[in-house]
Design a protein around this motif. Structure first.
Motif, short mmCIF file in Angstrom:
data_model
loop_
_atom_site.label_atom_id
_atom_site.label_comp_id
_atom_site.label_asym_id
_atom_site.label_seq_id
_atom_site.Cartn_x
_atom_site.Cartn_y
_atom_site.Cartn_z
N LEU A 1 0.83 -1.21 0.00
CA LEU A 1 0.00 0.00 0.00
C LEU A 1 0.86 1.26 0.00
O LEU A 1 0.50 2.27 -0.61
N LEU A 2 2.00 1.20 0.68
CA LEU A 2 2.93 2.34 0.67
C LEU A 2 3.44 2.59 -0.75
O LEU A 2 3.48 3.73 -1.23
N LEU A 3 3.81 1.52 -1.45
CA LEU A 3 4.30 1.65 -2.83
C LEU A 3 3.20 2.20 -3.75
O LEU A 3 3.48 3.01 -4.64
N LEU A 4 1.96 1.79 -3.51
CA LEU A 4 0.86 2.31 -4.33
C LEU A 4 0.63 3.80 -4.07
O LEU A 4 0.23 4.53 -4.98
N ARG A 5 0.90 4.25 -2.85
CA ARG A 5 0.83 5.69 -2.59
C ARG A 5 1.91 6.40 -3.39
O ARG A 5 1.71 7.52 -3.87
N GLY A 6 3.06 5.74 -3.55
CA GLY A 6 4.11 6.30 -4.40
C GLY A 6 3.65 6.41 -5.85
O GLY A 6 3.99 7.38 -6.54
N VAL A 7 2.88 5.43 -6.31
CA VAL A 7 2.33 5.48 -7.67
C VAL A 7 1.46 6.72 -7.83
O VAL A 7 1.57 7.47 -8.82
N ALA B 1 -3.63 -3.18 -9.95
CA ALA B 1 -4.20 -2.88 -11.28
C ALA B 1 -5.04 -1.61 -11.24
O ALA B 1 -5.03 -0.81 -12.20
N LEU B 2 -5.77 -1.40 -10.15
CA LEU B 2 -6.58 -0.19 -10.02
C LEU B 2 -5.70 1.06 -9.98
O LEU B 2 -6.04 2.09 -10.57
N HIS B 3 -4.58 0.99 -9.29
CA HIS B 3 -3.68 2.14 -9.23
C HIS B 3 -2.98 2.37 -10.58
O HIS B 3 -2.70 3.52 -10.93
N GLU B 4 -2.73 1.30 -11.30
CA GLU B 4 -2.17 1.47 -12.65
C GLU B 4 -3.18 2.19 -13.54
O GLU B 4 -2.82 3.07 -14.33
N LEU B 5 -4.45 1.82 -13.40
CA LEU B 5 -5.53 2.50 -14.12
C LEU B 5 -5.56 3.98 -13.75
O LEU B 5 -5.64 4.85 -14.63
N SER B 6 -5.51 4.29 -12.46
CA SER B 6 -5.55 5.68 -12.01
C SER B 6 -4.38 6.48 -12.56
O SER B 6 -4.52 7.65 -12.92
N ALA B 7 -3.21 5.84 -12.62
CA ALA B 7 -2.02 6.52 -13.15
C ALA B 7 -2.21 6.85 -14.63
O ALA B 7 -1.86 7.96 -15.08
N LEU B 8 -2.78 5.93 -15.39
CA LEU B 8 -3.02 6.18 -16.81
C LEU B 8 -3.99 7.35 -16.99
O LEU B 8 -3.81 8.19 -17.89
N VAL B 9 -5.01 7.43 -16.14
CA VAL B 9 -5.94 8.56 -16.20
C VAL B 9 -5.22 9.85 -15.86
O VAL B 9 -5.41 10.89 -16.51
N ALA B 10 -4.34 9.81 -14.84
CA ALA B 10 -3.59 11.01 -14.45
C ALA B 10 -2.70 11.50 -15.59
O ALA B 10 -2.51 12.71 -15.76
N PHE B 11 -2.16 10.57 -16.35
CA PHE B 11 -1.30 10.94 -17.49
C PHE B 11 -2.11 11.37 -18.72
O PHE B 11 -1.54 11.82 -19.71
N GLY B 12 -3.44 11.21 -18.66
CA GLY B 12 -4.28 11.57 -19.79
C GLY B 12 -4.34 10.51 -20.87
O GLY B 12 -4.80 10.79 -21.98
N ASP B 13 -3.90 9.29 -20.54
CA ASP B 13 -3.92 8.18 -21.51
C ASP B 13 -5.28 7.48 -21.42
O ASP B 13 -5.37 6.32 -20.96
#
Length: 423
Positions: free
Chosen positions: A270-276, A319-331
């Motif tokens: 969870l700490l690493l996902l906060r880093g994401v 996987a949910l955090h990877e999805l959120s990151a893609l949204v943050a990048f506008g992808d």
């Protein structure tokens, strides 16, 4: 109230001036004191000045006369008087800043929760048994309320829980265990306040969580407290410091995953996902990829997707955090591609299910597919109705409604009015 704010800023400026005159960096001073650089940065901006222990340490390190930081000279007062003086000043500053940070029209439950975070007497406890087994169950129940998005009930529950835990610390035979439980209660409080966009009081809560985590000596609890602290930093636009904090803490905890307990792995993951989240908010793709890779490695050893309080870290959550990151990048296209298999997956935690559909709505909105975005939000509402009413989602709905200038989606505008944010 304004006097307290001005005093905090004056103290911060005095610390900054002393450091600059000695030609020392924030990092150098923080390292000498055993703190993270973000702590010195916060002090210099006038935040966190109610922490007397830190002020005394930094006064000694920078050779600042104690009275210039509002501290009584230790040689002129007895230890008891000094402690009383420190407590009075800490209570005044914390109460004043908390009052300034509290949103207008706060409910009685919210006021009681803020009071529970302040030094000195807080709200009354339940008067029930303070047996550690009972307290453990109550903390677990509070966590379940958060993960099932019952925020109103959670806000009513936390003040008395915190009061009982604080009382238990004075007579518990297992002081470390009670500190762990109290740290978890403060962490949950921080997360709730962030959901409500009350960053001012979230700082109070996370400061309490860190203090109890350090007192407990438990690396799992400390990792969890650092995680919520990083969340507050991101919300306060200090994402760079959040990334550094997560990276430093994770480096101390990673390795030998096959020999770690599930709770330990969940805390690290969870700490690493906060880093994401922090890295993607900065647009830093390299750091985001690095945190995701490490989180995926940890998830290899956490095999179950369960709604337990400690098991909200899982391959699904990665996987949910990877999805959120893609949204943050506008992808948006890649984000929706990543979301589709998750939409068919069983996600036991309502807060996480709702997050999936909210992120899908953001991606649809980025593509201009407002009807699909609206449908995703209504699905999210069925997962966690109270989660849809938090400020982030309400702003998303208002933005989508404003972009539908021809009002081709009357149901979207009706939904916007229901949430109190008409375009």
């Amino acid at each position: 109230m304004a006097d307290a704010h001005g005093e905090a800023r004056r103290i911060g400026e005095r610390i900054r001036r002393a450091r600059v005159l000695q030609r020392r960096s924030q990092h150098d001073v923080a390292a000498a004191l055993g703190y993270h650089q973000s702590k010195v940065s916060r002090l210099e901006s006038g935040r966190g000045t109610e922490d007397i222990r830190v002020l005394r340490a930094i006064a000694q390190e920078l050779n600042i006369p104690p009275h210039e930081l509002g501290l009584a000279p230790s040689q002129d007062v007895s230890a008891a008087d000094q402690e009383a003086d420190d407590m009075h000043r800490r209570t005044f500053l914390a109460a004043s800043i908390a009052a300034l940070a509290a949103p207008a029209g706060s409910s009685a439950s919210h006021t009681a929760l803020v009071q529970a975070l302040l030094p000195g007497p807080g709200p009354a406890g339940t008067g029930g048994p303070r047996d550690t087994a009972v307290l453990y169950e109550r903390v677990g129940s509070a966590l379940r309320l958060f993960h099932t998005c019952h925020y109103t009930e959670l806000e009513r529950t936390l003040p008395s829980l915190i009061a009982d835990l604080r009382m238990a610390t004075s007579d518990a035979t297992d002081r470390d265990l009670v500190s762990r439980l109290l740290a978890t209660a403060y962490q949950t409080t921080t997360s709730l306040l962030l959901k409500q966009h009350d960053q001012g009081n979230a700082w109070l809560a996370v400061g309490r969580a860190m203090a109890e985590a350090e007192r407990s000596g438990d690396p799992v609890v400390l990792a969890s407290s650092v995680r919520v602290q990083a969340h507050v930093l991101v919300r306060e636009k200090h994402a760079t410091e959040a990334v550094t904090l997560v990276r430093h803490t994770a480096d101390q905890l990673t390795g030998s995953y096959d020999r770690r307990s599930p709770k330990y792995l969940a805390a690290v993951g969870l700490l690493l996902l906060r880093g994401v989240t922090a890295a993607s908010s900065l647009g830093d793709r390299a750091a985001t990829k690095e945190f995701l890779s490490e989180a995926k490695e940890v998830s290899r050893y956490v095999t179950l997707d369960r709604p337990d309080a400690w098991a909200t870290f899982s391959p699904t959550n990665v996987a949910l955090h990877e999805l959120s990151a893609l949204v943050a990048f506008g992808d948006a296209g890649l984000a929706l591609q990543a979301a589709r298999p998750l939409m068919r997956r069983h996600i036991p935690v309502p807060e996480r299910r709702a997050a999936l559909w909210v992120e899908a709505a953001r991606a649809y909105s980025q593509q201009g597919r407002l009807a699909d975005g609206y449908q995703a939000l209504r699905i999210a509402e069925t997962c966690a109705a109270q989660d849809i009413r938090r400020p982030d989602v309400r702003h998303l709905v208002a933005d989508m409604a404003a972009r539908d200038r021809r009002r081709t989606l009357p149901e979207l505008h009706h939904f916007s009015r229901q949430l109190g944010v008409p375009a």
